[in-house]
Design a protein around this motif. Structure first.
Motif, PDB file in Angstrom:
ATOM      1  N   MET A  64       0.857  -1.168   0.000  1.00  0.00           N
ATOM      2  CA  MET A  64       0.000   0.000   0.000  1.00  0.00           C
ATOM      3  C   MET A  64       0.905   1.233   0.000  1.00  0.00           C
ATOM      4  O   MET A  64       1.970   1.204   0.626  1.00  0.00           O
ATOM      5  CB  MET A  64      -0.814   0.004   1.304  1.00  0.00           C
ATOM      6  CG  MET A  64      -2.277   0.241   1.114  1.00  0.00           C
ATOM      7  SD  MET A  64      -3.095   0.079   2.695  1.00  0.00           S
ATOM      8  CE  MET A  64      -4.553   0.977   2.289  1.00  0.00           C
ATOM      9  N   ALA A  65       0.489   2.266  -0.706  1.00  0.00           N
ATOM     10  CA  ALA A  65       1.261   3.509  -0.654  1.00  0.00           C
ATOM     11  C   ALA A  65       0.348   4.620  -0.188  1.00  0.00           C
ATOM     12  O   ALA A  65      -0.779   4.762  -0.677  1.00  0.00           O
ATOM     13  CB  ALA A  65       1.847   3.838  -2.024  1.00  0.00           C
ATOM     14  N   VAL A  82      -2.426   6.331  -2.091  1.00  0.00           N
ATOM     15  CA  VAL A  82      -1.884   6.535  -3.437  1.00  0.00           C
ATOM     16  C   VAL A  82      -1.931   5.228  -4.227  1.00  0.00           C
ATOM     17  O   VAL A  82      -2.173   5.210  -5.417  1.00  0.00           O
ATOM     18  CB  VAL A  82      -0.438   7.068  -3.352  1.00  0.00           C
ATOM     19  CG1 VAL A  82       0.165   7.225  -4.732  1.00  0.00           C
ATOM     20  CG2 VAL A  82      -0.406   8.391  -2.603  1.00  0.00           C
ATOM     21  N   LYS A  83      -1.672   4.119  -3.527  1.00  0.00           N
ATOM     22  CA  LYS A  83      -1.806   2.788  -4.128  1.00  0.00           C
ATOM     23  C   LYS A  83      -2.513   1.909  -3.105  1.00  0.00           C
ATOM     24  O   LYS A  83      -2.060   1.753  -1.986  1.00  0.00           O
ATOM     25  CB  LYS A  83      -0.442   2.184  -4.456  1.00  0.00           C
ATOM     26  CG  LYS A  83      -0.538   0.845  -5.202  1.00  0.00           C
ATOM     27  CD  LYS A  83       0.235  -0.249  -4.500  1.00  0.00           C
ATOM     28  CE  LYS A  83       0.011  -1.612  -5.095  1.00  0.00           C
ATOM     29  NZ  LYS A  83      -1.254  -2.264  -4.650  1.00  0.00           N
ATOM     30  N   ASP A  84      -3.634   1.333  -3.528  1.00  0.00           N
ATOM     31  CA  ASP A  84      -4.417   0.521  -2.591  1.00  0.00           C
ATOM     32  C   ASP A  84      -3.998  -0.949  -2.694  1.00  0.00           C
ATOM     33  O   ASP A  84      -3.233  -1.342  -3.579  1.00  0.00           O
ATOM     34  CB  ASP A  84      -5.914   0.686  -2.880  1.00  0.00           C
ATOM     35  CG  ASP A  84      -6.764   0.490  -1.632  1.00  0.00           C
ATOM     36  OD1 ASP A  84      -6.306  -0.204  -0.706  1.00  0.00           O
ATOM     37  OD2 ASP A  84      -7.886   1.032  -1.587  1.00  0.00           O
ATOM     38  N   ASP A  86      -4.265  -5.001  -3.372  1.00  0.00           N
ATOM     39  CA  ASP A  86      -4.821  -5.792  -4.469  1.00  0.00           C
ATOM     40  C   ASP A  86      -5.851  -6.800  -3.966  1.00  0.00           C
ATOM     41  O   ASP A  86      -6.690  -7.265  -4.733  1.00  0.00           O
ATOM     42  CB  ASP A  86      -3.704  -6.565  -5.193  1.00  0.00           C
ATOM     43  CG  ASP A  86      -2.771  -5.637  -5.941  1.00  0.00           C
ATOM     44  OD1 ASP A  86      -3.214  -4.534  -6.323  1.00  0.00           O
ATOM     45  OD2 ASP A  86      -1.598  -6.006  -6.137  1.00  0.00           O
TER      46      ASP A  86
END
Ligand code: XMP
Ligand code: MG
Length: 179
Positions: A64-65, A82-84, A86
């Motif tokens: 995660m970001a 920013v990035k979830d 998967d």
């Protein structure tokens, strides 16, 4: 030693020993539970890699970001995904892997998100903790080193995206911030 580093606080050997200990502890604690281990990018990427190799039970990994400090050394107080992930956390035992806890804002936000998504449990392992800088009531369940209020770099931690690749953790020379 890198020319911009004033002092090494935690050598590669000392960090690796601590990571082995944390891996052994987590392997015992999560025995039989197949946890989803979540790396908070980018700072935790090296810790995640080394820690996961020292966990001897079956686990799954995801990343995660969240938005963080940008190029400054102080938290904006704003956290954004920013990035979830998967995969779904519904009904899963979650272990968040963090590089460092400072104000605690990032983690309290993340824990809240994961609990609202129906995680079965959410625990945190942080390699470094600066309890003196907390603005929210939050503690890691597993901590590597408790450190004073100094900005540190190396072993995943950056200043302006630099120094993440250093195998040790240290403090920068003051002139690096001002130049
Ligand atoms: P909060 O304040 O939300 O911050 O607990 C956590 C995030 O802030 C970054 N951080 C640092 N990064 N050296 C760094 O390179 C430091 O000394 C430092 N203190 C906080 C880090 O990204 C962490 O995930
Ligand atoms: Mg960072």
């Amino acid at each position: 030693m890198h020319n911009d580093i004033q002092e090494v606080l935690y050598s590669e050997e000392v960090i690796q020993q601590k990571v082995r200990e944390l891996g052994a502890t987590l392997s015992r604690e999560y025995e039989g539970r197949n946890p989803l281990v979540i790396c908070v990018l980018k700072g935790a990427f090296i810790f995640m890699a080394d820690l996961s190799k020292n966990i001897t039970i079956p686990i799954e990994l995801d990343f995660m970001a969240v938005s963080s400090y940008g190029n400054s050394t102080r938290s904006s107080g704003e956290v954004k995904i920013v990035k979830d992930l998967d995969v779904s956390v519904d009904g899963r035992d979650i272990l968040i892997v963090e590089d460092i806890i400072d104000s605690g804002l990032t983690l309290s936000y993340l824990i809240d998100v994961l609990e609202r998504r129906n995680a079965l449990s959410v625990n945190v392992v942080a390699l470094f903790d600066k309890p003196g800088r907390r603005t929210v009531d939050l503690n890691a369940d597993y901590t590597g080193f408790t450190i004073p209020d100094a900005f540190v770099v190396g072993y995943g931690l950056d200043y302006a995206e630099k120094y993440r690749n250093l195998p040790y953790v240290g403090v920068l020379k003051p002139e690096v911030y001002t130049s």
